[in-house]
Design a protein around this motif. Structure first.
Motif, mmCIF file in Angstrom:
data_model
loop_
_atom_site.group_PDB
_atom_site.id
_atom_site.type_symbol
_atom_site.label_atom_id
_atom_site.label_comp_id
_atom_site.label_asym_id
_atom_site.label_seq_id
_atom_site.Cartn_x
_atom_site.Cartn_y
_atom_site.Cartn_z
ATOM 1 N N TYR A 47 11.497 -9.432 -0.731
ATOM 2 C CA TYR A 47 10.950 -8.790 -2.003
ATOM 3 C C TYR A 47 10.314 -7.355 -1.476
ATOM 4 O O TYR A 47 9.850 -7.246 -0.410
ATOM 5 N N PHE A 48 10.926 -6.411 -2.262
ATOM 6 C CA PHE A 48 10.510 -5.062 -2.153
ATOM 7 C C PHE A 48 9.542 -4.436 -2.986
ATOM 8 O O PHE A 48 9.797 -4.637 -4.231
ATOM 9 N N CYS A 49 8.745 -3.606 -2.616
ATOM 10 C CA CYS A 49 8.039 -2.844 -3.876
ATOM 11 C C CYS A 49 8.485 -1.532 -3.504
ATOM 12 O O CYS A 49 8.994 -0.978 -2.385
ATOM 13 N N ALA A 50 8.336 -0.610 -4.471
ATOM 14 C CA ALA A 50 9.010 0.830 -4.583
ATOM 15 C C ALA A 50 8.061 1.548 -5.274
ATOM 16 O O ALA A 50 7.554 1.168 -6.375
ATOM 17 N N VAL A 51 7.900 2.935 -5.032
ATOM 18 C CA VAL A 51 7.014 3.722 -5.762
ATOM 19 C C VAL A 51 7.573 4.869 -5.990
ATOM 20 O O VAL A 51 8.541 5.527 -5.075
ATOM 21 N N GLY A 52 7.460 5.718 -7.020
ATOM 22 C CA GLY A 52 7.936 6.971 -7.256
ATOM 23 C C GLY A 52 8.938 6.712 -8.605
ATOM 24 O O GLY A 52 8.569 6.203 -9.658
ATOM 25 N N GLY A 53 10.010 7.201 -8.121
ATOM 26 C CA GLY A 53 11.173 7.040 -9.391
ATOM 27 C C GLY A 53 11.418 8.500 -10.076
ATOM 28 O O GLY A 53 11.951 8.545 -11.181
ATOM 29 N N GLY A 54 10.666 9.591 -9.471
ATOM 30 C CA GLY A 54 10.793 10.843 -10.130
ATOM 31 C C GLY A 54 12.111 11.398 -9.550
ATOM 32 O O GLY A 54 13.164 10.653 -9.204
ATOM 33 N N ALA A 55 12.240 12.597 -9.526
ATOM 34 C CA ALA A 55 13.484 13.556 -8.975
ATOM 35 C C ALA A 55 13.773 13.117 -7.591
ATOM 36 O O ALA A 55 15.005 13.075 -7.128
ATOM 37 N N ASP A 56 12.700 12.777 -6.675
ATOM 38 C CA ASP A 56 13.072 12.290 -5.395
ATOM 39 C C ASP A 56 13.608 10.714 -5.299
ATOM 40 O O ASP A 56 13.619 10.118 -4.218
ATOM 41 N N ASN A 95 0.886 -1.162 -0.097
ATOM 42 C CA ASN A 95 -0.059 -0.137 0.177
ATOM 43 C C ASN A 95 0.844 1.171 0.156
ATOM 44 O O ASN A 95 1.900 1.144 0.725
ATOM 45 N N TYR A 96 0.241 2.337 -0.611
ATOM 46 C CA TYR A 96 1.083 3.590 -0.722
ATOM 47 C C TYR A 96 0.251 4.752 -0.415
ATOM 48 O O TYR A 96 -0.875 4.667 -0.935
ATOM 49 N N SER A 97 0.737 5.908 -0.022
ATOM 50 C CA SER A 97 -0.004 6.900 0.654
ATOM 51 C C SER A 97 -0.565 7.963 -0.461
ATOM 52 O O SER A 97 -1.398 8.745 -0.315
ATOM 53 N N THR A 98 0.370 8.257 -1.500
ATOM 54 C CA THR A 98 0.086 9.364 -2.295
ATOM 55 C C THR A 98 -0.242 8.837 -3.897
ATOM 56 O O THR A 98 0.399 7.503 -4.158
ATOM 57 N N THR A 99 -0.831 9.359 -4.623
ATOM 58 C CA THR A 99 -0.966 8.918 -5.876
ATOM 59 C C THR A 99 0.381 8.635 -6.642
ATOM 60 O O THR A 99 1.218 9.657 -6.570
ATOM 61 N N SER A 100 0.110 7.670 -7.291
ATOM 62 C CA SER A 100 1.507 7.283 -8.120
ATOM 63 C C SER A 100 0.882 6.398 -9.198
ATOM 64 O O SER A 100 0.343 5.447 -8.965
ATOM 65 N N ASP A 101 1.574 6.453 -10.585
ATOM 66 C CA ASP A 101 0.980 5.398 -11.506
ATOM 67 C C ASP A 101 2.359 4.646 -11.694
ATOM 68 O O ASP A 101 2.273 4.010 -12.890
ATOM 69 N N ARG A 102 3.283 4.693 -10.800
ATOM 70 C CA ARG A 102 4.578 3.914 -11.403
ATOM 71 C C ARG A 102 4.923 2.921 -10.075
ATOM 72 O O ARG A 102 4.994 3.640 -8.869
ATOM 73 N N LEU A 103 4.811 1.857 -10.049
ATOM 74 C CA LEU A 103 5.173 1.071 -8.960
ATOM 75 C C LEU A 103 6.149 -0.206 -9.420
ATOM 76 O O LEU A 103 6.070 -0.819 -10.438
ATOM 77 N N TYR A 104 7.038 -0.548 -8.566
ATOM 78 C CA TYR A 104 8.176 -1.682 -9.046
ATOM 79 C C TYR A 104 8.243 -2.682 -7.920
ATOM 80 O O TYR A 104 8.036 -2.333 -6.880
ATOM 81 N N TRP A 105 8.575 -3.503 -8.507
ATOM 82 C CA TRP A 105 8.923 -4.900 -7.415
ATOM 83 C C TRP A 105 10.385 -5.300 -7.648
ATOM 84 O O TRP A 105 10.867 -5.640 -8.962
ATOM 85 N N TYR A 106 10.988 -5.554 -6.697
ATOM 86 C CA TYR A 106 12.214 -6.013 -6.546
ATOM 87 C C TYR A 106 12.602 -7.028 -5.855
ATOM 88 O O TYR A 106 11.788 -7.338 -4.914
ATOM 89 N N ARG A 107 13.505 -7.873 -6.260
ATOM 90 C CA ARG A 107 13.784 -9.190 -5.256
ATOM 91 C C ARG A 107 15.232 -8.861 -4.916
ATOM 92 O O ARG A 107 16.122 -8.614 -5.808
ATOM 93 N N GLN A 108 15.493 -9.212 -3.723
ATOM 94 C CA GLN A 108 16.901 -9.086 -3.116
ATOM 95 C C GLN A 108 17.268 -10.545 -2.388
ATOM 96 O O GLN A 108 16.669 -10.847 -1.320
#
Lengths: 110, 112
Positions: free
Chosen positions: A87-96, A24-37
């Motif tokens: 397994y990690f999910c990640a959101v964003g990827g813009g300047a931040d 779950n993520y708190s603010t609007t985003s149209d990009r979500l990533y899943w990573y494995r480590q």
């Protein structure tokens, strides 16, 4: 501030079983990533989800994205030992950059 | 054919020292990043760098400074190392901001 919550944080399951990891993520985003480590290793990109309703599958893993609910799921079908990892999910990827969840430590036992 | 590489892989040093970690990407990407992964495996963005524009996470101490000699490199310099700096540092790159990021192998920094 964008917050990303994963659950569960720890999951032990038997081979052959199915399970789902939630992100779950708190603010609007149209990009979500899943990573494995894997232990002591880098992050391997699994899925990039770019739009509402996106569904991607690779082998026994399937990821989906619901931007209206701000929810992504990673579903594991008929788990095998080789899928043991964090397994990690990640959101964003813009300047931040990416904002990561805390990760789900998955152990699959024979 | 390593896409994103980092050196060194391991770095052990004393408190108060200054050290650098190097990162190179051969993907032709425009944006590079540094992330810190702590002992609990939590990953946090430190910097993003795109076309000479640096975005700094406000929580990063000013002892940390990224340096980019060219588009393919983003090195991380750390002054006056502290015990709390011990972590794994990952470099990443993407075609541009908002695109999929590819991560380097990580540098495990231990401060004694």
């Amino acid at each position: 501030e964008l917050k990303v919550e994963q659950n569960p944080l720890f999951l032990s399951m038997q081979e052959g079983k199915n399970y789902t990891i939630y992100c779950n993520y708190s603010t609007t985003s149209d990009r979500l990533y899943w990573y494995r480590q894997d232990p002591g290793k880098s992050l391997e990109s699994l899925f990039v989800l770019l739009s509402n309703g996106a569904v991607k599958q690779e082998g026994r893993l399937m990821a989906s994205l619901d931007t209206k609910a701000r929810l992504s799921t990673l579903h594991i079908t008929a788990a095998v030992h080789d899928l043991s990892a964090t397994y990690f999910c990640a959101v964003g990827g813009g300047a931040d950059g990416l904002t990561f969840g805390k990760g789900t430590h998955l152990i699959i036992q024979p | 054919d390593t896409a994103v590489s980092q050196t060194p892989k391991y770095l052990v040093t004393q408190m108060g020292n200054d050290k650098s970690i190097k990162c190179e990407q051969n993907l032709g990407h425009d944006t590079m990043y540094w992330y810190k992964q702590d002992s609990k495996k939590f990953l946090k963005i430190m910097f993003s760098y795109n076309n000479k524009e640096l975005i700094i996470n406000e929580t990063v101490p000013n002892r940390f400074s990224p340096k980019s000699p060219d588009k393919a490199h983003l090195n991380l310099h750390i002054n006056s190392l502290e015990l709390g700096d011990s972590a794994v540092y990952f470099c990443a790159s993407s075609q541009d901001r908002g695109r999929e990021q590819f991560f380097g192998p990580g540098t495990r920094l231990t401060v004694l």
